[in-house]
Scaffold this active site. Sequence first.
Site, PDB file in Angstrom:
ATOM      1  N   GLU A   1       1.163  58.562  27.225  1.00 12.06           N
ATOM      2  CA  GLU A   1       0.670  57.806  28.385  1.00 12.06           C
ATOM      3  C   GLU A   1       1.618  56.648  28.716  1.00 12.06           C
ATOM      4  OE1 GLU A   1      -1.076  59.896  29.530  1.00 12.06           O
ATOM      5  OE2 GLU A   1      -3.192  59.323  29.531  1.00 12.06           O
TER       6      GLU A   1
ATOM      7  N   THR B   1       0.630  57.940  38.245  1.00  7.51           N
ATOM      8  CA  THR B   1      -0.189  56.858  37.681  1.00  7.51           C
ATOM      9  C   THR B   1       0.530  55.519  37.777  1.00  7.51           C
ATOM     10  OG1 THR B   1      -1.305  58.392  36.210  1.00  7.51           O
ATOM     11  CG2 THR B   1      -1.390  56.086  35.593  1.00  7.51           C
TER      12      THR B   1
HETATM   13  N1  HSE Z   1      -6.992  54.459  33.375  1.00 10.55           N
HETATM   14  C1  HSE Z   1      -5.798  55.028  33.884  1.00 10.55           C
HETATM   15  C2  HSE Z   1      -5.548  54.495  35.286  1.00 10.55           C
HETATM   16  C3  HSE Z   1      -5.972  56.522  33.937  1.00 10.55           C
HETATM   17  O1  HSE Z   1      -6.493  54.500  36.081  1.00 10.55           O
HETATM   18  O2  HSE Z   1      -4.448  54.065  35.583  1.00 10.55           O
HETATM   19  C4  HSE Z   1      -4.774  57.279  34.422  1.00 10.55           C
HETATM   20  O3  HSE Z   1      -3.920  57.583  33.382  1.00 10.55           O
END
Ligand code: HSE
Length: 305
Positions: free
Chosen positions: A128, A180
């Site tokens: 991530e 993202t």
């Molecule tokens: N919580 C993260 C965001 C999820 O909303 O950026 C996406 O990876």
Amino acid sequence: MKEVTVRAPATVSNVVCGFDCLGFAIDGPFDEVTVRRRDRPGVSITHEDAFSLPTDPEQNVAGVAVAALLAEAQVDFGVEIVIEKAIKPGSGIGSSGASSSGAVVAVNWLLDEKFPPAKLIEFAMEGERLASGSRHADNVAPCIIGGFVLVRSIDPVDVVRLDFPPLFATVIHPQIEIRTAEARAVLPELVPLAAAVKNWSNLGAFIAGLEHGDYDLIDRSLVDEIVEPARRGLIPHFEEAKAAGLAAGAIGGGISGSGPSIFMLSKTRERAEIVRTAVSEIYEPTGIPFNTYVSEIVSQGTSLR
Ligand code: HSE
């Protein structure tokens, strides 16, 4: 064991009032990840998909996650990873999280389950970090352990598996890509205290609603005054789609992860199908291609195929 194949499910994260700390697993789509032990140390990656994802392990979410695991395990062998991706990258339903989670769970099988789930979540978060510039576990935690998960802390990893009543998710994925990192760049750095109070009040109430099976409380609590207002403009027809889902009887919903997918929750599969039809009717005339999924929220996380 010399070779293992696992299925890593798609996940819906944030869940409106739980930015970066709440997520759940659905039973499809899912990625299949095969890992093979090889004598030469290091990691190699093959993709079986049409997404042109990087195969350089240092640029690949599964590669960096597995490298973190192997470094800590201090093994003298390497692994070959084959990822059959069904979850489209940039879809908002945990595509990068499924690749990295699937890979670390599979390699952990090669190591006779050396590491507990919290460590696997820690390794998967390296993926991530690579994908979005930020470590967050709201996709990888439910992807690895299944169900509805609250991430209390990422350092150290402390996750809570929540009880939840029967709930069905309708996911609509308009086929535009939102990275993202870009969706995080539009977020405010500072949040007014009054908005923060509303969000943590709603998050606490939402979890109480899940634990008690109180659908009305779940409905009232699916509110977000911080992230959704900043991101909704990135998703064409978001407002109409959400309104159509609610008018069709969904309990509530919003942006799935960082979008562009939208999710709506329903009490029954029949209602979730009605919601699917209603939201599809918003996108059909727009010419934007879209996929839809209806799934129960499932307790199963990444599992052996
Ligand atoms: N919580 C993260 C965001 C999820 O909303 O950026 C996406 O990876």
